[in-house]
Design a protein around this motif. Structure first.
Motif, PDB file in Angstrom:
ATOM      1  N   GLU A  89       0.610  -1.201   0.008  1.00 43.40           N
ATOM      2  CA  GLU A  89       0.017   0.082  -0.034  1.00 43.40           C
ATOM      3  C   GLU A  89       0.848   1.318  -0.054  1.00 43.40           C
ATOM      4  O   GLU A  89       0.329   2.218  -0.614  1.00 43.40           O
ATOM      5  N   VAL A  90       1.977   1.334   0.705  1.00 42.56           N
ATOM      6  CA  VAL A  90       2.899   2.367   0.573  1.00 42.56           C
ATOM      7  C   VAL A  90       3.277   2.702  -0.828  1.00 42.56           C
ATOM      8  O   VAL A  90       3.226   3.751  -1.097  1.00 42.56           O
ATOM      9  N   VAL A  91       3.786   1.732  -1.575  1.00 40.86           N
ATOM     10  CA  VAL A  91       4.306   1.929  -2.996  1.00 40.86           C
ATOM     11  C   VAL A  91       2.912   2.600  -3.815  1.00 40.86           C
ATOM     12  O   VAL A  91       2.996   3.057  -4.692  1.00 40.86           O
ATOM     13  N   GLY A  92       1.709   1.675  -3.387  1.00 38.81           N
ATOM     14  CA  GLY A  92       0.610   2.079  -4.035  1.00 38.81           C
ATOM     15  C   GLY A  92       0.179   3.703  -3.884  1.00 38.81           C
ATOM     16  O   GLY A  92      -0.420   4.195  -4.872  1.00 38.81           O
ATOM     17  N   ARG A  93       0.285   4.063  -2.695  1.00 40.99           N
ATOM     18  CA  ARG A  93       0.049   5.393  -2.551  1.00 40.99           C
ATOM     19  C   ARG A  93       0.943   6.223  -3.376  1.00 40.99           C
ATOM     20  O   ARG A  93       0.483   7.398  -3.902  1.00 40.99           O
ATOM     21  N   GLY A  94       2.306   6.013  -3.379  1.00 39.14           N
ATOM     22  CA  GLY A  94       3.276   6.770  -4.116  1.00 39.14           C
ATOM     23  C   GLY A  94       2.831   6.600  -5.500  1.00 39.14           C
ATOM     24  O   GLY A  94       2.943   7.515  -6.556  1.00 39.14           O
ATOM     25  N   ALA A  95       2.414   5.537  -6.036  1.00 37.99           N
ATOM     26  CA  ALA A  95       2.184   5.312  -7.453  1.00 37.99           C
ATOM     27  C   ALA A  95       0.838   6.220  -7.916  1.00 37.99           C
ATOM     28  O   ALA A  95       1.128   6.877  -8.854  1.00 37.99           O
ATOM     29  N   ALA A  96      -0.119   6.237  -6.865  1.00 39.61           N
ATOM     30  CA  ALA A  96      -1.241   7.224  -7.338  1.00 39.61           C
ATOM     31  C   ALA A  96      -0.718   8.666  -7.444  1.00 39.61           C
ATOM     32  O   ALA A  96      -1.128   9.301  -8.292  1.00 39.61           O
ATOM     33  N   GLU A 167     -10.866  -3.320   7.393  1.00 40.74           N
ATOM     34  CA  GLU A 167     -11.664  -1.899   7.270  1.00 40.74           C
ATOM     35  C   GLU A 167     -10.753  -0.848   6.733  1.00 40.74           C
ATOM     36  O   GLU A 167     -11.172  -0.159   5.833  1.00 40.74           O
ATOM     37  N   ASN A 168      -9.363  -1.008   6.926  1.00 38.28           N
ATOM     38  CA  ASN A 168      -8.337  -0.003   6.616  1.00 38.28           C
ATOM     39  C   ASN A 168      -8.213  -0.302   4.960  1.00 38.28           C
ATOM     40  O   ASN A 168      -8.233   0.875   4.370  1.00 38.28           O
ATOM     41  N   GLN A 175     -10.468   5.684  -0.931  1.00 40.76           N
ATOM     42  CA  GLN A 175      -9.523   6.918  -1.180  1.00 40.76           C
ATOM     43  C   GLN A 175      -8.907   6.651  -2.673  1.00 40.76           C
ATOM     44  O   GLN A 175      -8.837   7.602  -3.400  1.00 40.76           O
ATOM     45  N   ARG A 176      -8.217   5.354  -2.949  1.00 38.51           N
ATOM     46  CA  ARG A 176      -7.729   5.353  -4.251  1.00 38.51           C
ATOM     47  C   ARG A 176      -8.813   5.850  -5.429  1.00 38.51           C
ATOM     48  O   ARG A 176      -8.383   6.231  -6.411  1.00 38.51           O
ATOM     49  N   ASP A 177      -9.763   5.206  -5.281  1.00 42.48           N
ATOM     50  CA  ASP A 177     -10.905   5.354  -6.269  1.00 42.48           C
ATOM     51  C   ASP A 177     -10.995   6.872  -6.550  1.00 42.48           C
ATOM     52  O   ASP A 177     -11.227   7.469  -7.818  1.00 42.48           O
ATOM     53  N   LEU A 178     -11.044   7.630  -5.393  1.00 39.74           N
ATOM     54  CA  LEU A 178     -11.261   9.124  -5.464  1.00 39.74           C
ATOM     55  C   LEU A 178     -10.423   9.582  -6.160  1.00 39.74           C
ATOM     56  O   LEU A 178     -10.659  10.562  -7.464  1.00 39.74           O
ATOM     57  N   GLU A 179      -9.076   9.502  -5.803  1.00 41.35           N
ATOM     58  CA  GLU A 179      -7.811   9.980  -6.503  1.00 41.35           C
ATOM     59  C   GLU A 179      -7.855   9.646  -8.057  1.00 41.35           C
ATOM     60  O   GLU A 179      -7.741  10.344  -9.020  1.00 41.35           O
ATOM     61  N   ASP A 180      -8.086   8.382  -8.441  1.00 39.45           N
ATOM     62  CA  ASP A 180      -7.863   7.580  -9.704  1.00 39.45           C
ATOM     63  C   ASP A 180      -9.260   8.495 -10.692  1.00 39.45           C
ATOM     64  O   ASP A 180      -9.109   8.785 -12.017  1.00 39.45           O
TER      65      ASP A 180
END
Ligand code: DC
Length: 221
Positions: A89-96, A167-168, A175-180
């Motif tokens: 998820e850390v890399v995923g957030r950076g990727a977004a 839940e997390n 959150q990622r949906d919103l950004e993408d």
């Protein structure tokens, strides 16, 4: 044939894309892994991911290679095997973050077009049917409820013995949906001519059957 499979995180697109590519003996390209590779390697280099200029310059020089072997696809970043290091998820957030930057998208889209030029490829991502290959012979847009996608991601990570909280994960997916979906450049959306499949209530096998059916129709048309 170029087969474009787009959809949000956890919609099942990579599982399906991998399977279909194997069955057809096509190459499989996970374009999300390319955005992840940029974020992961730039961060390792100490680059601030919000610094668009430096991230862009870094992406220009970056060497990303996909190696298909019987064990599954491997990804090499500047010569180092990064396969197991990108799907967190850390890399995923950076990727977004880097995926919202114009320069990064220009460079990676050009790389993806180059890879797909020879055809017989299944490519999955967010903008394959809209930007990378708007003329792809077959476009599939897969979606599923955020709760169901969260559950799938949870089970996938749990199977790798990772310490995760359902839940997390659902909150992160939303959150990622919103950004993408809301970013200015190439937001996630189905191409007008994409076939939409809601995978919420289907098993992987059922979705594979549906996609194979569409492929056969295309092959015979
Ligand atoms: O599919 P994934 O979770 O590995 O994608 C990581 C991030 O990269 C995600 O936030 C969306 C972005 N991405 C993109 O913008 N365009 C693509 N073609 C593939 C992924």
């Amino acid at each position: 044939m170029i087969i474009a499979i787009d959809g949000p995180a956890g919609s099942g697109k990579s599982t399906i894309a991998k399977f279909i590519a194997k069955k057809l003996n096509y190459s499989y390209i996970d374009t999300g892994a390319m955005y992840r590779a940029v974020a992961w390697s730039a961060d390792n280099e100490g680059i601030d991911l919000d610094d668009e200029n430096t991230v862009g310059q870094w992406t220009e020089k970056l060497k990303i290679e996909f190696i298909t072997d019987p064990e599954g696809q491997q990804i090499k970043v500047n010569g180092a095997n990064a396969t197991g290091l990108l799907k967190n998820e850390v890399v995923g957030r950076g990727a977004a973050k880097v995926a919202a930057q114009k320069k990064v998208r220009e460079i990676l889209v050009a790389k993806q077009q180059e890879i797909g030029r020879s055809g017989n490829v299944v490519m999955d991502g967010r903008d394959i049917g809209t930007q990378v290959f708007p003329n792809a012979e077959l476009k599939i847009f897969m979606d599923a409820d955020a709760e169901e996608r969260g559950k799938r991601r949870y089970l996938e990570l749990k199977a790798k013995n990772m310490d995760v909280d359902l839940e997390n994960i659902i909150a992160e997916i939303k959150q990622r949906d919103l950004e993408d979906r809301n970013r200015t450049i190439s937001p996630l959306r189905p191409a007008d001519d994409a076939i939409k499949i809601d995978t919420t209530k289907f098993t992987i096998e059922e979705v594979i059957d549906q996609v194979m059916e569409k492929i056969k129709l295309k092959q015979n048309s």
